[in-house]
Design a protein around this motif. Structure first.
Motif, PDB file in Angstrom:
ATOM      1  N   ASP A 367     -58.002  64.260  18.553  1.00  0.00           N
ATOM      2  CA  ASP A 367     -57.689  65.592  19.062  1.00  0.00           C
ATOM      3  C   ASP A 367     -56.284  65.961  18.613  1.00  0.00           C
ATOM      4  O   ASP A 367     -55.373  65.129  18.635  1.00  0.00           O
ATOM      5  CB  ASP A 367     -57.756  65.609  20.590  1.00  0.00           C
ATOM      6  CG  ASP A 367     -59.098  65.133  21.118  1.00  0.00           C
ATOM      7  OD1 ASP A 367     -60.132  65.616  20.628  1.00  0.00           O
ATOM      8  OD2 ASP A 367     -59.107  64.269  22.017  1.00  0.00           O
ATOM      9  N   ILE A 368     -56.110  67.221  18.214  1.00  0.00           N
ATOM     10  CA  ILE A 368     -54.822  67.685  17.705  1.00  0.00           C
ATOM     11  C   ILE A 368     -54.431  68.944  18.461  1.00  0.00           C
ATOM     12  O   ILE A 368     -55.184  69.925  18.473  1.00  0.00           O
ATOM     13  CB  ILE A 368     -54.890  67.972  16.198  1.00  0.00           C
ATOM     14  CG1 ILE A 368     -55.248  66.707  15.428  1.00  0.00           C
ATOM     15  CG2 ILE A 368     -53.566  68.558  15.690  1.00  0.00           C
ATOM     16  CD1 ILE A 368     -55.597  66.956  13.958  1.00  0.00           C
ATOM     17  N   THR A 369     -53.265  68.920  19.096  1.00  0.00           N
ATOM     18  CA  THR A 369     -52.759  70.078  19.826  1.00  0.00           C
ATOM     19  C   THR A 369     -51.304  70.302  19.451  1.00  0.00           C
ATOM     20  O   THR A 369     -50.506  69.355  19.473  1.00  0.00           O
ATOM     21  CB  THR A 369     -52.866  69.874  21.347  1.00  0.00           C
ATOM     22  OG1 THR A 369     -54.240  69.657  21.700  1.00  0.00           O
ATOM     23  CG2 THR A 369     -52.338  71.091  22.098  1.00  0.00           C
ATOM     24  N   CYS A 370     -50.952  71.538  19.101  1.00  0.00           N
ATOM     25  CA  CYS A 370     -49.588  71.891  18.720  1.00  0.00           C
ATOM     26  C   CYS A 370     -49.127  73.129  19.487  1.00  0.00           C
ATOM     27  O   CYS A 370     -49.903  74.064  19.678  1.00  0.00           O
ATOM     28  CB  CYS A 370     -49.490  72.190  17.220  1.00  0.00           C
ATOM     29  SG  CYS A 370     -49.870  70.815  16.130  1.00  0.00           S
ATOM     30  N   ILE A 371     -47.872  73.138  19.891  1.00  0.00           N
ATOM     31  CA  ILE A 371     -47.230  74.332  20.440  1.00  0.00           C
ATOM     32  C   ILE A 371     -45.964  74.579  19.632  1.00  0.00           C
ATOM     33  O   ILE A 371     -45.098  73.708  19.551  1.00  0.00           O
ATOM     34  CB  ILE A 371     -46.877  74.176  21.927  1.00  0.00           C
ATOM     35  CG1 ILE A 371     -48.127  73.844  22.751  1.00  0.00           C
ATOM     36  CG2 ILE A 371     -46.223  75.451  22.449  1.00  0.00           C
ATOM     37  CD1 ILE A 371     -47.839  73.619  24.233  1.00  0.00           C
ATOM     38  N   VAL A 372     -45.880  75.756  19.022  1.00  0.00           N
ATOM     39  CA  VAL A 372     -44.715  76.135  18.225  1.00  0.00           C
ATOM     40  C   VAL A 372     -43.910  77.162  19.012  1.00  0.00           C
ATOM     41  O   VAL A 372     -44.460  78.155  19.494  1.00  0.00           O
ATOM     42  CB  VAL A 372     -45.130  76.715  16.862  1.00  0.00           C
ATOM     43  CG1 VAL A 372     -43.914  77.214  16.089  1.00  0.00           C
ATOM     44  CG2 VAL A 372     -45.877  75.660  16.046  1.00  0.00           C
ATOM     45  N   THR A 373     -42.600  76.929  19.147  1.00  0.00           N
ATOM     46  CA  THR A 373     -41.731  77.812  19.928  1.00  0.00           C
ATOM     47  C   THR A 373     -40.527  78.233  19.096  1.00  0.00           C
ATOM     48  O   THR A 373     -39.834  77.383  18.529  1.00  0.00           O
ATOM     49  CB  THR A 373     -41.229  77.110  21.202  1.00  0.00           C
ATOM     50  OG1 THR A 373     -42.352  76.658  21.953  1.00  0.00           O
ATOM     51  CG2 THR A 373     -40.399  78.054  22.051  1.00  0.00           C
ATOM     52  N   LEU A 374     -40.288  79.538  19.024  1.00  0.00           N
ATOM     53  CA  LEU A 374     -39.118  80.077  18.337  1.00  0.00           C
ATOM     54  C   LEU A 374     -38.081  80.515  19.358  1.00  0.00           C
ATOM     55  O   LEU A 374     -38.400  81.178  20.349  1.00  0.00           O
ATOM     56  CB  LEU A 374     -39.515  81.286  17.474  1.00  0.00           C
ATOM     57  CG  LEU A 374     -38.377  81.987  16.735  1.00  0.00           C
ATOM     58  CD1 LEU A 374     -37.775  81.090  15.670  1.00  0.00           C
ATOM     59  CD2 LEU A 374     -38.869  83.300  16.117  1.00  0.00           C
TER      60      LEU A 374
END
Length: 379
Positions: A367-374
């Motif tokens: 399982d692959i989960t990503c959260i990108v935050t600027l």
């Protein structure tokens, strides 16, 4: 094999999606000539290791202030203080790819996780995540349920989703709380509620302040986050493992479970915790191990730098900024998934496995989960 030792890999072409948390503040071009954290200045070779090498490991809890920028506070000017109270804004998007979850040993045709009884709002496999606005800014987190529990009839996603749902509630309702306190309160509520009879998961939580730009982190296990500044990775959190393929993990083990005393049962106090001060233009990638086991740091950095080009060309267009961050989250997740299915690749996971005596080659399907935050700073 006991649930804390078993990692199950299976290919999947299932759901991919994203979810935003953001505010309508124009993006401001990042400042120039920003400095690396002080510990990288003292150790100039560490940055190269962070970018080119597989993930580094730690086996103990550390607490450290990463002084990456000063807080913006003017105590002598009340008007400036009001502005400083919302000096930072954050734009965050999540994306995920689940692998096929393992069925419990049963004669029934319907899997033990029935479609109308999914533990989470989305199907991220055994992964779970949250992102929520808080009284002081933004909190985000990911958790990876230990898949081996499925072999004894327990849905691994129930633990990870309950933990993340609890964390979201704590972060949203409590003031003056850091990432470690969020995880500790979430886990205590999970155990107290009795909703989860058995299960385990890793966890990584970040809490960001819109007033000071301070970010606290709490990482237990082998999920991780990267901090990118001026097109360089200036920090990568270490992987906590008792030994190879046995990460630190929070657990609930029934009293009647066989060999209960042999199970891995870490606590939030065992997590790696740090504090940062963020700067305008910083980008944070938070992801489960399914991402980092398939992507080297320099590959991630290349995708981030190329993916951020639309923002560099149009710094004040809200639609461009949000579309770029959303697209970047999906791009990173999609790339990791594709590489996980490559049987010939010497992935970070394969490289680490070979270092521990295995001849494993290829990606690691997970399982692959990503959260990108600027990070955007008002001026």
């Amino acid at each position: 094999m006991r649930p804390n030792l078993k990692r199950i890999a299976a290919a999947s072409l299932l759901l991919r999606s994203s979810r935003p948390v953001w505010t309508n503040t124009p993006y401001v071009k990042q400042t120039l000539a920003l400095q690396l954290p002080y510990y990288l200045q003292q150790q100039p070779h560490q940055q190269q290791l962070l970018i080119e090498s597989p993930r580094h490991f730690s086996t103990s809890r550390t607490s450290q202030l990463i002084n990456t920028a000063p807080a913006i506070i003017d105590e002598d000017n009340s008007k400036a203080n009001n502005i400083a109270s919302e000096s930072f804004q954050f734009i965050a998007y999540a994306a995920w790819h689940p692998k096929t979850r393992q069925k419990a040993p049963t004669q029934k045709k319907v899997p033990y996780w029935k479609e109308d009884q999914k533990p989470g709002k989305v199907d991220a496999g055994e992964d779970a995540f949250f992102q929520t606005n808080t009284p002081e800014g933004l909190a985000i987190g990911v958790a990876d349920g230990v898949g081996g529990w499925s072999l004894v009839g327990v849905d691994p996603a129930l633990f990870s989703w309950t933990l993340m749902d609890n964390a979201a509630i704590v972060a949203k309702n409590e003031k003056s709380i850091d990432a470690h306190q969020i995880l500790d309160s979430a886990f205590q509520e999970l155990r107290k509620s009795g909703k989860v009879a058995a299960g385990s998961s890793t966890a990584c939580i970040l809490n960001l302040s819109k007033t000071t730009g301070e970010m606290t982190s709490c990482n237990l296990g082998d999920s991780a986050f990267l901090l990118v500044r001026d097109k360089k990775i200036v920090y990568e959190s270490p992987s906590q493992q008792h030994y190879f393929n046995c990460p630190y993990q929070l657990s609930v083990v029934p009293d009647t479970y066989p060999n209960r005393d042999d199970m891995v049962t870490d606590l939030p106090k065992d997590a790696d915790t740090k504090r940062f001060f963020l700067k305008d233009g910083d980008l944070i990638l938070l992801a489960t191990d399914g991402y980092f086991d398939n992507m080297y740091s320099h590959e991630t950095l290349e995708l981030i730098n190329s993916g951020m080009e639309p923002i560099e060309e149009s710094q004040t267009d809200n639609e461009v900024v949000t579309a770029t961050i959303r697209g970047l989250a999906k791009t990173l997740t999609d790339r990791a998934r594709r590489l996980s299915l490559n049987p010939k690749r010497l992935s970070p996971w394969a490289k680490a496995a070979q270092a521990h005596g295995s001849n494993y080659r290829g990606g690691k399907v997970d399982d692959i989960t990503c959260i990108v935050t600027l990070v955007s700073q008002n001026k």
